[in-house]
Design a protein around this motif. Structure first.
Motif, PDB file in Angstrom:
ATOM      1  N   PRO A 188       0.791  -1.240   0.000  1.00  0.00           N
ATOM      2  CA  PRO A 188       0.000   0.000   0.000  1.00  0.00           C
ATOM      3  C   PRO A 188       0.822   1.287   0.000  1.00  0.00           C
ATOM      4  O   PRO A 188       0.522   2.223  -0.760  1.00  0.00           O
ATOM      5  CB  PRO A 188      -0.846  -0.131   1.271  1.00  0.00           C
ATOM      6  CG  PRO A 188      -1.046  -1.612   1.412  1.00  0.00           C
ATOM      7  CD  PRO A 188       0.245  -2.228   0.959  1.00  0.00           C
ATOM      8  N   ALA A 189       1.887   1.349   0.801  1.00  0.00           N
ATOM      9  CA  ALA A 189       2.680   2.585   0.855  1.00  0.00           C
ATOM     10  C   ALA A 189       3.395   2.837  -0.465  1.00  0.00           C
ATOM     11  O   ALA A 189       3.551   3.986  -0.888  1.00  0.00           O
ATOM     12  CB  ALA A 189       3.694   2.507   1.991  1.00  0.00           C
ATOM     13  N   PHE A 225       1.493   6.556  -8.459  1.00  0.00           N
ATOM     14  CA  PHE A 225       0.660   7.597  -9.077  1.00  0.00           C
ATOM     15  C   PHE A 225       0.383   8.686  -8.046  1.00  0.00           C
ATOM     16  O   PHE A 225      -0.740   8.804  -7.555  1.00  0.00           O
ATOM     17  CB  PHE A 225      -0.655   7.002  -9.594  1.00  0.00           C
ATOM     18  CG  PHE A 225      -0.489   5.883 -10.577  1.00  0.00           C
ATOM     19  CD1 PHE A 225      -0.133   6.141 -11.884  1.00  0.00           C
ATOM     20  CD2 PHE A 225      -0.686   4.566 -10.182  1.00  0.00           C
ATOM     21  CE1 PHE A 225       0.030   5.113 -12.794  1.00  0.00           C
ATOM     22  CE2 PHE A 225      -0.534   3.531 -11.091  1.00  0.00           C
ATOM     23  CZ  PHE A 225      -0.174   3.799 -12.391  1.00  0.00           C
ATOM     24  N   PRO A 226       1.392   9.468  -7.704  1.00  0.00           N
ATOM     25  CA  PRO A 226       1.206  10.457  -6.632  1.00  0.00           C
ATOM     26  C   PRO A 226       0.128  11.472  -6.995  1.00  0.00           C
ATOM     27  O   PRO A 226       0.116  12.038  -8.087  1.00  0.00           O
ATOM     28  CB  PRO A 226       2.583  11.114  -6.518  1.00  0.00           C
ATOM     29  CG  PRO A 226       3.250  10.863  -7.830  1.00  0.00           C
ATOM     30  CD  PRO A 226       2.735   9.540  -8.297  1.00  0.00           C
ATOM     31  N   GLY A 227      -0.809  11.660  -6.071  1.00  0.00           N
ATOM     32  CA  GLY A 227      -1.868  12.643  -6.270  1.00  0.00           C
ATOM     33  C   GLY A 227      -2.979  12.203  -7.196  1.00  0.00           C
ATOM     34  O   GLY A 227      -3.925  12.967  -7.436  1.00  0.00           O
ATOM     35  N   ALA A 228      -2.886  10.984  -7.714  1.00  0.00           N
ATOM     36  CA  ALA A 228      -3.916  10.517  -8.634  1.00  0.00           C
ATOM     37  C   ALA A 228      -5.184  10.152  -7.867  1.00  0.00           C
ATOM     38  O   ALA A 228      -5.111   9.653  -6.741  1.00  0.00           O
ATOM     39  CB  ALA A 228      -3.415   9.309  -9.413  1.00  0.00           C
ATOM     40  N   PRO A 229      -6.349  10.386  -8.483  1.00  0.00           N
ATOM     41  CA  PRO A 229      -7.599  10.008  -7.818  1.00  0.00           C
ATOM     42  C   PRO A 229      -7.728   8.489  -7.729  1.00  0.00           C
ATOM     43  O   PRO A 229      -7.073   7.757  -8.483  1.00  0.00           O
ATOM     44  CB  PRO A 229      -8.678  10.612  -8.726  1.00  0.00           C
ATOM     45  CG  PRO A 229      -8.012  10.772 -10.047  1.00  0.00           C
ATOM     46  CD  PRO A 229      -6.574  11.037  -9.770  1.00  0.00           C
ATOM     47  N   ARG A 237       0.408 -13.828  -7.097  1.00  0.00           N
ATOM     48  CA  ARG A 237       0.706 -12.554  -6.429  1.00  0.00           C
ATOM     49  C   ARG A 237       1.099 -12.836  -4.984  1.00  0.00           C
ATOM     50  O   ARG A 237       0.278 -13.284  -4.185  1.00  0.00           O
ATOM     51  CB  ARG A 237      -0.511 -11.623  -6.494  1.00  0.00           C
ATOM     52  CG  ARG A 237      -0.281 -10.239  -5.869  1.00  0.00           C
ATOM     53  CD  ARG A 237       0.607  -9.416  -6.758  1.00  0.00           C
ATOM     54  NE  ARG A 237       0.821  -8.087  -6.233  1.00  0.00           N
ATOM     55  CZ  ARG A 237       0.090  -7.020  -6.590  1.00  0.00           C
ATOM     56  NH1 ARG A 237      -0.905  -7.162  -7.449  1.00  0.00           N
ATOM     57  NH2 ARG A 237       0.351  -5.829  -6.103  1.00  0.00           N
ATOM     58  N   LEU A 238       2.353 -12.613  -4.643  1.00  0.00           N
ATOM     59  CA  LEU A 238       2.836 -12.835  -3.287  1.00  0.00           C
ATOM     60  C   LEU A 238       2.277 -11.776  -2.340  1.00  0.00           C
ATOM     61  O   LEU A 238       2.273 -10.590  -2.669  1.00  0.00           O
ATOM     62  CB  LEU A 238       4.355 -12.767  -3.247  1.00  0.00           C
ATOM     63  CG  LEU A 238       5.160 -13.979  -3.696  1.00  0.00           C
ATOM     64  CD1 LEU A 238       6.653 -13.629  -3.685  1.00  0.00           C
ATOM     65  CD2 LEU A 238       4.908 -15.166  -2.792  1.00  0.00           C
ATOM     66  N   PRO A 239       1.824 -12.163  -1.154  1.00  0.00           N
ATOM     67  CA  PRO A 239       1.496 -11.158  -0.142  1.00  0.00           C
ATOM     68  C   PRO A 239       2.764 -10.396   0.244  1.00  0.00           C
ATOM     69  O   PRO A 239       3.871 -10.953   0.213  1.00  0.00           O
ATOM     70  CB  PRO A 239       0.979 -12.000   1.035  1.00  0.00           C
ATOM     71  CG  PRO A 239       0.598 -13.318   0.436  1.00  0.00           C
ATOM     72  CD  PRO A 239       1.538 -13.532  -0.699  1.00  0.00           C
ATOM     73  N   PRO A 240       2.658  -9.120   0.608  1.00  0.00           N
ATOM     74  CA  PRO A 240       3.844  -8.318   0.911  1.00  0.00           C
ATOM     75  C   PRO A 240       4.813  -8.944   1.915  1.00  0.00           C
ATOM     76  O   PRO A 240       6.030  -8.878   1.701  1.00  0.00           O
ATOM     77  CB  PRO A 240       3.258  -6.998   1.422  1.00  0.00           C
ATOM     78  CG  PRO A 240       1.962  -6.877   0.681  1.00  0.00           C
ATOM     79  CD  PRO A 240       1.432  -8.283   0.605  1.00  0.00           C
ATOM     80  N   PRO A 241       4.353  -9.571   3.019  1.00  0.00           N
ATOM     81  CA  PRO A 241       5.337 -10.150   3.945  1.00  0.00           C
ATOM     82  C   PRO A 241       6.175 -11.259   3.293  1.00  0.00           C
ATOM     83  O   PRO A 241       7.387 -11.352   3.535  1.00  0.00           O
ATOM     84  CB  PRO A 241       4.480 -10.700   5.082  1.00  0.00           C
ATOM     85  CG  PRO A 241       3.216  -9.904   5.031  1.00  0.00           C
ATOM     86  CD  PRO A 241       2.979  -9.660   3.578  1.00  0.00           C
ATOM     87  N   ASP A 242       5.547 -12.095   2.482  1.00  0.00           N
ATOM     88  CA  ASP A 242       6.293 -13.152   1.802  1.00  0.00           C
ATOM     89  C   ASP A 242       7.208 -12.581   0.735  1.00  0.00           C
ATOM     90  O   ASP A 242       8.321 -13.069   0.513  1.00  0.00           O
ATOM     91  CB  ASP A 242       5.309 -14.158   1.185  1.00  0.00           C
ATOM     92  CG  ASP A 242       4.436 -14.814   2.240  1.00  0.00           C
ATOM     93  OD1 ASP A 242       4.974 -15.594   3.034  1.00  0.00           O
ATOM     94  OD2 ASP A 242       3.230 -14.529   2.274  1.00  0.00           O
ATOM     95  N   MET A 274       9.335   1.945  -0.151  1.00  0.00           N
ATOM     96  CA  MET A 274       9.650   0.529  -0.006  1.00  0.00           C
ATOM     97  C   MET A 274      11.137   0.247  -0.223  1.00  0.00           C
ATOM     98  O   MET A 274      11.573  -0.903  -0.154  1.00  0.00           O
ATOM     99  CB  MET A 274       8.828  -0.301  -1.015  1.00  0.00           C
ATOM    100  CG  MET A 274       7.343   0.028  -1.051  1.00  0.00           C
ATOM    101  SD  MET A 274       6.563  -0.058   0.579  1.00  0.00           S
ATOM    102  CE  MET A 274       6.812  -1.770   0.983  1.00  0.00           C
ATOM    103  N   ALA A 275      11.924   1.266  -0.497  1.00  0.00           N
ATOM    104  CA  ALA A 275      13.319   1.072  -0.908  1.00  0.00           C
ATOM    105  C   ALA A 275      14.259   0.763   0.245  1.00  0.00           C
ATOM    106  O   ALA A 275      15.406   0.369   0.018  1.00  0.00           O
ATOM    107  CB  ALA A 275      13.818   2.306  -1.650  1.00  0.00           C
TER     108      ALA A 275
END
Length: 312
Positions: free
Chosen positions: A113-114, A120-124, A144-149, A197-198
């Motif tokens: 999510p983050a 798309f910064p500022g996109a609706p 599609r892997l869940p983020p923790p995995d 996420m970097a």
């Protein structure tokens, strides 16, 4: 020789792979910016259905998939090489892993999510929804892997890359090869498109230093070009003569047949045309479009499925 025209968009990771290779080989190229999601009528006019990004145009020849594009650029400018003679098999295998396993793992992490909010910064919300729906339609056989995995896998993969960089500047030696460009682009996306996420990269300083060396290569001689100009150029051009390579028949489909080619895992949109070449590594279809005229559309064998067209 005809000019190289790359159809891409700035935030596309696979496009960054090719942009850097163009810079590495000091090849002049024209830049056509295409939409990130469908509809893509100007793309389809040239490809016949294929809509993954990027694709390369040389006159009336259209090259799909970055694996094939890399081969075309290597033929155009053999030095510096992407495929070092002493380990070109290892380089190709590592690149294939990076373009698939590493890529999808990095994307699953980056689109947490983050990270997704930064793409798309500022996109609706409707823009984010449209992008998500578009990519869902393109996913055929990619889990599609869940983020923790994805985080756990990413950390392991980064450590393995770091191990390869302990005593050398690039993954397989003193100079970059196809494996470096393939491994770089998904990590480039995480670092530059989703900086939230970097932080995952900070655990492997040698990978960050390698990424800096890759980024320093640059994109070289880029010139803006419009989709209309590219389509007009195709219409007034004649496809290049095919190389005299043996016909390799794995399907019992004769040359001259109407066929359909689709991706095996991502991007199911079919391209239909007349099969005019099936060589050891590539397929070529001849097709006609009312705007682009007669074009040859080329695909790699690996990663693509060939079938007779439904009406054939």
């Amino acid at each position: 020789m005809s000019e190289l025209i790359l159809h891409h968009y700035p935030t596309s990771p696979f496009s960054e792979k090719i942009r850097l290779i163009l810079g590495y080989k000091r090849l002049a190229w024209k830049s056509v910016i295409i939409p990130a999601i469908s509809p893509k009528p100007d793309v389809v006019a040239l490809t016949g259905g294929y809509r993954k990004t990027p694709f390369l145009q040389v006159g009336a020849d259209i090259y799909c998939d970055t694996a094939l594009i890399c081969d075309i650029l290597e033929h155009r400018q053999p030095t510096p090489t992407l495929y070092p003679a002493h380990n070109k098999g290892v380089a190709r295998v590592l690149a294939q892993w990076a373009d698939s396993t590493l890529f999808w793992t990095a994307m699953a992490w980056s689109f947490s999510p983050a990270g997704a909010a930064q793409v798309f910064p500022g996109a609706p919300p409707e823009v984010l929804k449209a992008f998500a729906e578009d990519r869902a339609k393109m996913r055929v056989a990619v889990p599609r892997l869940p983020p923790p995995d994805a985080a756990a896998a990413c950390k392991s993969y980064l450590r393995r890359l770091a191990n390869m960089l302990e005593e050398q500047s690039f993954l397989l030696g003193a100079a970059p090869c196809i494996a470096d460009f393939a491994a770089y682009h998904p990590l480039w996306f995480t670092r530059h498109r989703t900086p939230a996420m970097a932080g995952i990269l900070d655990h492997t300083p040698s990978v960050l230093a390698w990424m800096d060396r890759m980024a320093a290569i640059g994109h070289d001689q880029e010139q803006a070009f419009s989709a209309a100009e590219a389509i007009a150029l195709a219409a007034q051009s004649t496809p290049a003569p095919l190389k005299n390579e043996p016909f390799q028949d794995e399907h019992g489909i004769a040359l001259g047949s109407q066929v359909v080619i689709t991706s095996e895992s991502f991007g199911p949109e079919p391209t239909q045309g007349e099969l005019i070449a099936a060589t050891r590594m590539h397929y070529t279809l001849r097709r006609s479009d009312e705007r682009a005229g007669t074009v040859h559309v080329h695909f790699p064998r690996i990663g693509y499925i060939l079938k007779k067209a439904p009406s054939a």
